[in-house]
Write a protein that holds these residues in place. Structure first.
Motif, PDB file in Angstrom:
ATOM      1  N   CYS A  37      12.726  10.786  -1.883  1.00 27.64           N
ATOM      2  CA  CYS A  37      12.342  11.962  -1.105  1.00 27.64           C
ATOM      3  C   CYS A  37      11.048  11.583  -0.401  1.00 27.64           C
ATOM      4  CB  CYS A  37      12.119  13.167  -2.028  1.00 27.64           C
ATOM      5  SG  CYS A  37      11.364  14.576  -1.194  1.00 27.64           S
ATOM      6  N   LEU A  38      11.022  11.630   0.908  1.00 26.16           N
ATOM      7  CA  LEU A  38       9.832  11.216   1.643  1.00 26.16           C
ATOM      8  C   LEU A  38       8.731  12.271   1.619  1.00 26.16           C
ATOM      9  CD1 LEU A  38      11.457   9.259   4.589  1.00 26.16           C
ATOM     10  CD2 LEU A  38      10.526   8.402   2.427  1.00 26.16           C
ATOM     11  N   ALA A  39       9.002  13.424   1.039  1.00 25.74           N
ATOM     12  CA  ALA A  39       7.960  14.436   0.853  1.00 25.74           C
ATOM     13  C   ALA A  39       7.199  14.210  -0.454  1.00 25.74           C
ATOM     14  CB  ALA A  39       8.567  15.835   0.867  1.00 25.74           C
ATOM     15  N   THR A  40       7.882  13.667  -1.473  1.00 27.86           N
ATOM     16  CA  THR A  40       7.257  13.511  -2.795  1.00 27.86           C
ATOM     17  C   THR A  40       7.154  12.066  -3.274  1.00 27.86           C
ATOM     18  OG1 THR A  40       9.342  13.670  -4.004  1.00 27.86           O
ATOM     19  CG2 THR A  40       8.177  15.754  -3.524  1.00 27.86           C
ATOM     20  N   GLY A  41       7.960  11.169  -2.725  1.00 31.27           N
ATOM     21  CA  GLY A  41       8.005   9.787  -3.189  1.00 31.27           C
ATOM     22  C   GLY A  41       8.879   9.593  -4.407  1.00 31.27           C
ATOM     23  N   LEU A  42       9.404  10.664  -4.941  1.00 32.25           N
ATOM     24  CA  LEU A  42      10.255  10.583  -6.125  1.00 32.25           C
ATOM     25  C   LEU A  42      11.707  10.385  -5.724  1.00 32.25           C
ATOM     26  CD1 LEU A  42       8.586  13.464  -8.148  1.00 32.25           C
ATOM     27  CD2 LEU A  42       8.104  11.003  -8.259  1.00 32.25           C
ATOM     28  N   GLN A  43      12.564  10.183  -6.678  1.00 32.38           N
ATOM     29  CA  GLN A  43      13.977   9.959  -6.414  1.00 32.38           C
ATOM     30  C   GLN A  43      14.561  11.139  -5.637  1.00 32.38           C
ATOM     31  OE1 GLN A  43      16.385   9.707  -9.958  1.00 32.38           O
ATOM     32  NE2 GLN A  43      17.699   8.158  -9.018  1.00 32.38           N
ATOM     33  N   GLY A  72      -1.820  -5.732  -5.527  1.00 32.11           N
ATOM     34  CA  GLY A  72      -1.935  -6.784  -6.525  1.00 32.11           C
ATOM     35  C   GLY A  72      -1.456  -6.353  -7.901  1.00 32.11           C
ATOM     36  N   TRP A  73      -0.603  -5.342  -7.948  1.00 28.11           N
ATOM     37  CA  TRP A  73      -0.104  -4.807  -9.217  1.00 28.11           C
ATOM     38  C   TRP A  73       1.245  -5.445  -9.543  1.00 28.11           C
ATOM     39  CZ3 TRP A  73      -1.209   1.072  -8.207  1.00 28.11           C
ATOM     40  CH2 TRP A  73      -2.587   1.284  -8.222  1.00 28.11           C
ATOM     41  N   MET A  74       1.204  -6.715  -9.855  1.00 22.64           N
ATOM     42  CA  MET A  74       2.402  -7.457 -10.204  1.00 22.64           C
ATOM     43  C   MET A  74       2.291  -7.923 -11.649  1.00 22.64           C
ATOM     44  SD  MET A  74       4.134  -7.277  -7.400  1.00 22.64           S
ATOM     45  CE  MET A  74       5.457  -8.460  -7.579  1.00 22.64           C
ATOM     46  N   LEU A  75       3.372  -7.796 -12.399  1.00 25.18           N
ATOM     47  CA  LEU A  75       3.411  -8.255 -13.780  1.00 25.18           C
ATOM     48  C   LEU A  75       3.714  -9.742 -13.842  1.00 25.18           C
ATOM     49  CD1 LEU A  75       5.422  -5.258 -15.236  1.00 25.18           C
ATOM     50  CD2 LEU A  75       2.957  -5.664 -15.426  1.00 25.18           C
ATOM     51  N   GLY A  76       4.190 -10.280 -12.763  1.00 27.07           N
ATOM     52  CA  GLY A  76       4.553 -11.677 -12.622  1.00 27.07           C
ATOM     53  C   GLY A  76       5.318 -11.827 -11.330  1.00 27.07           C
ATOM     54  N   PRO A  77       5.700 -13.040 -10.956  1.00 26.39           N
ATOM     55  CA  PRO A  77       6.453 -13.220  -9.721  1.00 26.39           C
ATOM     56  C   PRO A  77       7.721 -12.369  -9.708  1.00 26.39           C
ATOM     57  CG  PRO A  77       5.739 -15.335 -10.570  1.00 26.39           C
ATOM     58  CD  PRO A  77       5.432 -14.299 -11.638  1.00 26.39           C
ATOM     59  N   THR A  87       1.692   6.054 -11.927  1.00 25.27           N
ATOM     60  CA  THR A  87       0.674   6.779 -12.691  1.00 25.27           C
ATOM     61  C   THR A  87      -0.716   6.688 -12.074  1.00 25.27           C
ATOM     62  OG1 THR A  87       0.312   4.876 -14.157  1.00 25.27           O
ATOM     63  CG2 THR A  87       1.909   6.539 -14.876  1.00 25.27           C
ATOM     64  N   THR A  88      -0.950   5.730 -11.185  1.00 27.37           N
ATOM     65  CA  THR A  88      -2.287   5.531 -10.622  1.00 27.37           C
ATOM     66  C   THR A  88      -2.367   5.921  -9.154  1.00 27.37           C
ATOM     67  OG1 THR A  88      -2.607   3.696 -12.154  1.00 27.37           O
ATOM     68  CG2 THR A  88      -4.136   3.840 -10.304  1.00 27.37           C
ATOM     69  N   ALA A  89      -1.344   5.587  -8.394  1.00 24.13           N
ATOM     70  CA  ALA A  89      -1.360   5.852  -6.955  1.00 24.13           C
ATOM     71  C   ALA A  89      -0.895   7.281  -6.666  1.00 24.13           C
ATOM     72  CB  ALA A  89      -0.471   4.845  -6.231  1.00 24.13           C
ATOM     73  N   THR A  90      -1.058   7.680  -5.431  1.00 26.30           N
ATOM     74  CA  THR A  90      -0.674   9.011  -4.979  1.00 26.30           C
ATOM     75  C   THR A  90       0.263   8.851  -3.784  1.00 26.30           C
ATOM     76  OG1 THR A  90      -2.849   9.838  -5.631  1.00 26.30           O
ATOM     77  CG2 THR A  90      -1.572  11.224  -4.153  1.00 26.30           C
ATOM     78  N   THR A  99      -0.380   5.311  -2.008  1.00 31.53           N
ATOM     79  CA  THR A  99      -1.721   4.833  -1.685  1.00 31.53           C
ATOM     80  C   THR A  99      -2.643   5.111  -2.865  1.00 31.53           C
ATOM     81  OG1 THR A  99      -2.428   6.951  -0.743  1.00 31.53           O
ATOM     82  CG2 THR A  99      -1.442   5.358   0.777  1.00 31.53           C
ATOM     83  N   LEU A 100      -3.784   4.447  -2.877  1.00 37.73           N
ATOM     84  CA  LEU A 100      -4.811   4.818  -3.833  1.00 37.73           C
ATOM     85  C   LEU A 100      -5.349   6.162  -3.392  1.00 37.73           C
ATOM     86  CD1 LEU A 100      -6.633   1.410  -4.343  1.00 37.73           C
ATOM     87  CD2 LEU A 100      -5.014   2.542  -5.872  1.00 37.73           C
TER      88      LEU A 100
END
Length: 118
Positions: A37-43, A72-77, A87-90, A99-100
């Motif tokens: 959903c482009l209004a909320t970013g959720l499914q 830079g929020w990658m757990l690995g390649p 949980t952190t971005a908005t 975005t932050l």
């Protein structure tokens, strides 16, 4: 599959959506689990029918992966930390991306915050 042009941590671009099988640049089919959903970013699946958000197009990447790469929020390649993103971005509904909180489009916000001018 096509490789991502600039980042060694990026997963290869998927030519078609893994759920509804549309090609890059095409709108997801109604009922697609990947569409957002482009209004909320959720499914998008199951979001309010009254929502008048525009349709989401397949980019070749899982939703949020581009933002994880940028931040830079990658757990690995090839492993974006989508949990951290959620949980952190908005979600910025004007830009249709995560975005932050301090990087959001502020054109609709008041010109003062807690009595101090911006």
């Amino acid at each position: 599959m096509t490789t991502h042009p600039n980042d060694a941590d990026a997963t290869p671009l998927e030519e078609s959506c893994p759920d509804c099988h549309v090609s890059i640049g095409q709108y997801h089919v109604e009922g697609c689990d990947v569409a957002r959903c482009l209004a909320t970013g959720l499914q998008r699946l199951g979001h309010a029918e009254s929502c008048r958000c525009p349709r989401d197009a397949w980019t070749g990447q899982w939703p949020g992966e581009a933002e994880c790469l940028e931040l830079g929020w990658m757990l690995g390649p090839g492993l974006p930390d989508l949990n951290r993103l959620m949980t952190t971005a908005t979600w910025d509904p004007a830009a249709h991306r995560w975005t932050l909180p301090d990087q959001q489009n502020t054109t609709d916000l008041p010109t003062t915050v807690k009595g101090e001018p911006r």
